[in-house]
Design a protein around this motif. Structure first.
Motif, PDB file in Angstrom:
ATOM      1  N   ALA B  56       4.163  64.782  21.492  1.00  0.00           N
ATOM      2  CA  ALA B  56       5.364  65.605  21.488  1.00  0.00           C
ATOM      3  C   ALA B  56       5.946  65.653  20.073  1.00  0.00           C
ATOM      4  CB  ALA B  56       6.384  65.043  22.473  1.00  0.00           C
ATOM      5  N   THR B  57       6.851  66.578  19.860  1.00  0.00           N
ATOM      6  CA  THR B  57       7.465  66.762  18.549  1.00  0.00           C
ATOM      7  C   THR B  57       8.112  65.468  18.061  1.00  0.00           C
ATOM      8  OG1 THR B  57       7.926  69.065  19.098  1.00  0.00           O
ATOM      9  CG2 THR B  57       9.146  68.111  17.254  1.00  0.00           C
ATOM     10  N   GLY B  58       7.774  65.082  16.836  1.00  0.00           N
ATOM     11  CA  GLY B  58       8.414  63.922  16.222  1.00  0.00           C
ATOM     12  C   GLY B  58       7.831  62.578  16.594  1.00  0.00           C
ATOM     13  N   ILE B  59       6.806  62.559  17.431  1.00  0.00           N
ATOM     14  CA  ILE B  59       6.210  61.281  17.845  1.00  0.00           C
ATOM     15  C   ILE B  59       5.219  60.824  16.781  1.00  0.00           C
ATOM     16  CG2 ILE B  59       4.840  60.116  19.614  1.00  0.00           C
ATOM     17  CD1 ILE B  59       7.739  60.950  20.422  1.00  0.00           C
ATOM     18  N   PRO B  60       5.369  59.585  16.307  1.00  0.00           N
ATOM     19  CA  PRO B  60       4.481  59.109  15.229  1.00  0.00           C
ATOM     20  C   PRO B  60       3.041  58.977  15.695  1.00  0.00           C
ATOM     21  CG  PRO B  60       6.014  57.380  15.937  1.00  0.00           C
ATOM     22  CD  PRO B  60       6.418  58.620  16.642  1.00  0.00           C
ATOM     23  N   ASP B  61       2.123  59.059  14.724  1.00  0.00           N
ATOM     24  CA  ASP B  61       0.706  59.104  15.084  1.00  0.00           C
ATOM     25  C   ASP B  61       0.134  57.750  15.491  1.00  0.00           C
ATOM     26  OD1 ASP B  61      -0.544  59.506  11.652  1.00  0.00           O
ATOM     27  OD2 ASP B  61       0.542  57.882  12.641  1.00  0.00           O
ATOM     28  N   ARG B  62       0.950  56.702  15.508  1.00  0.00           N
ATOM     29  CA  ARG B  62       0.455  55.438  16.062  1.00  0.00           C
ATOM     30  C   ARG B  62       0.342  55.522  17.584  1.00  0.00           C
ATOM     31  NH1 ARG B  62       5.700  54.194  14.449  1.00  0.00           N
ATOM     32  NH2 ARG B  62       7.126  53.493  16.112  1.00  0.00           N
ATOM     33  N   PHE B  63       0.984  56.548  18.186  1.00  0.00           N
ATOM     34  CA  PHE B  63       0.864  56.790  19.621  1.00  0.00           C
ATOM     35  C   PHE B  63      -0.270  57.798  19.860  1.00  0.00           C
ATOM     36  CE2 PHE B  63       4.548  54.679  21.357  1.00  0.00           C
ATOM     37  CZ  PHE B  63       5.433  54.597  20.281  1.00  0.00           C
ATOM     38  N   SER B  64      -1.178  57.443  20.748  1.00  0.00           N
ATOM     39  CA  SER B  64      -2.235  58.394  21.089  1.00  0.00           C
ATOM     40  C   SER B  64      -2.548  58.299  22.574  1.00  0.00           C
ATOM     41  CB  SER B  64      -3.493  58.136  20.259  1.00  0.00           C
ATOM     42  OG  SER B  64      -4.011  56.862  20.528  1.00  0.00           O
ATOM     43  N   GLY B  65      -2.905  59.434  23.149  1.00  0.00           N
ATOM     44  CA  GLY B  65      -3.276  59.493  24.550  1.00  0.00           C
ATOM     45  C   GLY B  65      -4.699  59.985  24.695  1.00  0.00           C
ATOM     46  N   SER B  66      -5.365  59.483  25.712  1.00  0.00           N
ATOM     47  CA  SER B  66      -6.739  59.904  25.955  1.00  0.00           C
ATOM     48  C   SER B  66      -7.023  59.841  27.450  1.00  0.00           C
ATOM     49  CB  SER B  66      -7.724  59.019  25.183  1.00  0.00           C
ATOM     50  OG  SER B  66      -7.627  57.673  25.628  1.00  0.00           O
ATOM     51  N   GLY B  67      -8.181  60.388  27.820  1.00  0.00           N
ATOM     52  CA  GLY B  67      -8.620  60.322  29.202  1.00  0.00           C
ATOM     53  C   GLY B  67      -8.702  61.668  29.864  1.00  0.00           C
ATOM     54  N   SER B  68      -9.294  61.663  31.037  1.00  0.00           N
ATOM     55  CA  SER B  68      -9.422  62.859  31.856  1.00  0.00           C
ATOM     56  C   SER B  68      -9.800  62.444  33.261  1.00  0.00           C
ATOM     57  CB  SER B  68     -10.475  63.818  31.285  1.00  0.00           C
ATOM     58  OG  SER B  68     -11.747  63.209  31.314  1.00  0.00           O
ATOM     59  N   GLY B  69      -9.693  63.394  34.181  1.00  0.00           N
ATOM     60  CA  GLY B  69     -10.077  63.082  35.558  1.00  0.00           C
ATOM     61  C   GLY B  69      -9.093  62.138  36.215  1.00  0.00           C
ATOM     62  N   THR B  70      -9.498  60.905  36.401  1.00  0.00           N
ATOM     63  CA  THR B  70      -8.638  59.927  37.068  1.00  0.00           C
ATOM     64  C   THR B  70      -8.187  58.783  36.163  1.00  0.00           C
ATOM     65  OG1 THR B  70     -10.539  58.679  37.874  1.00  0.00           O
ATOM     66  CG2 THR B  70      -9.673  60.399  39.335  1.00  0.00           C
ATOM     67  N   ASP B  71      -8.723  58.689  34.954  1.00  0.00           N
ATOM     68  CA  ASP B  71      -8.413  57.554  34.083  1.00  0.00           C
ATOM     69  C   ASP B  71      -7.841  58.001  32.746  1.00  0.00           C
ATOM     70  OD1 ASP B  71     -11.173  56.216  35.609  1.00  0.00           O
ATOM     71  OD2 ASP B  71      -9.276  55.124  35.563  1.00  0.00           O
ATOM     72  N   PHE B  72      -6.641  57.514  32.466  1.00  0.00           N
ATOM     73  CA  PHE B  72      -5.925  57.900  31.258  1.00  0.00           C
ATOM     74  C   PHE B  72      -5.410  56.651  30.553  1.00  0.00           C
ATOM     75  CE2 PHE B  72      -5.894  62.429  32.035  1.00  0.00           C
ATOM     76  CZ  PHE B  72      -6.105  62.499  33.396  1.00  0.00           C
ATOM     77  N   THR B  73      -5.280  56.764  29.229  1.00  0.00           N
ATOM     78  CA  THR B  73      -4.869  55.632  28.417  1.00  0.00           C
ATOM     79  C   THR B  73      -3.853  56.071  27.379  1.00  0.00           C
ATOM     80  OG1 THR B  73      -7.033  54.569  28.675  1.00  0.00           O
ATOM     81  CG2 THR B  73      -5.665  53.825  26.836  1.00  0.00           C
ATOM     82  N   LEU B  74      -2.828  55.250  27.222  1.00  0.00           N
ATOM     83  CA  LEU B  74      -1.902  55.397  26.101  1.00  0.00           C
ATOM     84  C   LEU B  74      -2.151  54.221  25.171  1.00  0.00           C
ATOM     85  CD1 LEU B  74       0.629  56.750  24.770  1.00  0.00           C
ATOM     86  CD2 LEU B  74       2.004  55.065  26.051  1.00  0.00           C
ATOM     87  N   THR B  75      -2.378  54.531  23.900  1.00  0.00           N
ATOM     88  CA  THR B  75      -2.628  53.488  22.911  1.00  0.00           C
ATOM     89  C   THR B  75      -1.549  53.547  21.839  1.00  0.00           C
ATOM     90  OG1 THR B  75      -5.017  53.608  23.285  1.00  0.00           O
ATOM     91  CG2 THR B  75      -4.268  52.562  21.249  1.00  0.00           C
ATOM     92  N   ILE B  76      -0.996  52.386  21.535  1.00  0.00           N
ATOM     93  CA  ILE B  76      -0.087  52.257  20.396  1.00  0.00           C
ATOM     94  C   ILE B  76      -0.835  51.415  19.380  1.00  0.00           C
ATOM     95  CG2 ILE B  76       2.251  51.689  19.627  1.00  0.00           C
ATOM     96  CD1 ILE B  76       3.037  51.564  22.637  1.00  0.00           C
ATOM     97  N   SER B  77      -1.185  51.996  18.266  1.00  0.00           N
ATOM     98  CA  SER B  77      -2.143  51.355  17.363  1.00  0.00           C
ATOM     99  C   SER B  77      -1.584  50.081  16.721  1.00  0.00           C
ATOM    100  CB  SER B  77      -2.592  52.337  16.275  1.00  0.00           C
ATOM    101  OG  SER B  77      -1.475  52.795  15.541  1.00  0.00           O
TER     102      SER B  77
END
Lengths: 121, 105
Positions: B56-77
């Protein structure tokens, strides 16, 4: 970016109704759905329903159908959520939010600050 | 109705560490219609990620989201002090996960 400003704390008796307002400051509701989510103390987020201003038919979560009424006033850029037949389990913080598009079932990019509704005899 | 299950319930980490949060759906989530929110105590949720991986707007790039289907992950580096909060996933619309609390170890 629009700010959503909600009305203040409400203390209600069981069986009564509450009406919470949500005003768009610095923008309008145009081109965005408005939804309501609540959060009981210490609990997670519970989706209540939403609508697409100005004339969209509200869509309510089954749990709240018959007890909740959502509306908007485009002339004042205010959205309302009216919950009737209150019970103690309705004690929660109620949030309005603006969707990223004219879709009720979407992600929500702007949120109000929340309104605490406390139901107690 | 799709049920979202987040794990772990609580993640205890130190600033600078990497955080990996999971969100599993009971059915496939169409077109990656999944979002992540951050909520700090006494504050409203705020949008972090939409479309499973778009910040989203203004969110730092240390936050990333991934996944599809039934499994999703939020990573804070690399956790910053302001990242300690509760995180919720949401399938577009009615369903939120129960939340993962990221706390300071």
């Amino acid at each position: 970016q629009v700010q959503l400003v909600q009305s203040g704390v409400e203390v209600k008796k069981p069986g009564s109704s509450v009406k919470v307002s949500c005003r768009a400051s610095g923008g309008t509701f145009s081109n965005h759905a408005i939804i309501w989510v609540r959060q009981a103390p210490g609990q997670g987020l519970e989706w209540m329903g939403g609508l697409i201003p100005p004339f969209g038919t509200p869509f309510y979560a089954q749990k709240f159908q018959g007890r909740v009424t959502m509306s908007t006033d485009e002339s004042t850029s205010i959205a309302y959520m009216d919950l009737s037949r209150l019970r103690s389990e309705d004690t929660a913080v109620y949030y309005c939010a603006r969707a990223g598009a004219r879709l009720v079932l979407y992600y929500y990019e702007d949120w109000g600050q929340g309104t605490l509704v406390a139901v107690s005899s | 109705e799709i049920v979202l299950t987040q794990s772990p319930g609580t993640l205890s980490l130190s600033p600078g560490e990497r955080a990996t949060l999971s969100c599993r759906a009971s059915q496939s989530v169409s077109s990656s219609h999944l979002a992540w929110y951050q909520q700090k105590p006494g504050r409203a949720p705020s949008l972090l990620i939409y479309g499973a991986s778009s910040r989203a707007t203004g969110i730092p790039d240390r936050f990333s989201g991934s996944g599809s289907g039934t499994d999703f992950t939020l990573t804070i580096s690399r956790l910053e002090p302001e990242d300690f909060a509760v995180y919720y996933c949401q399938q577009y619309g009615q369903t939120f996960g129960q939340g993962t609390k990221v706390e300071i170890k």
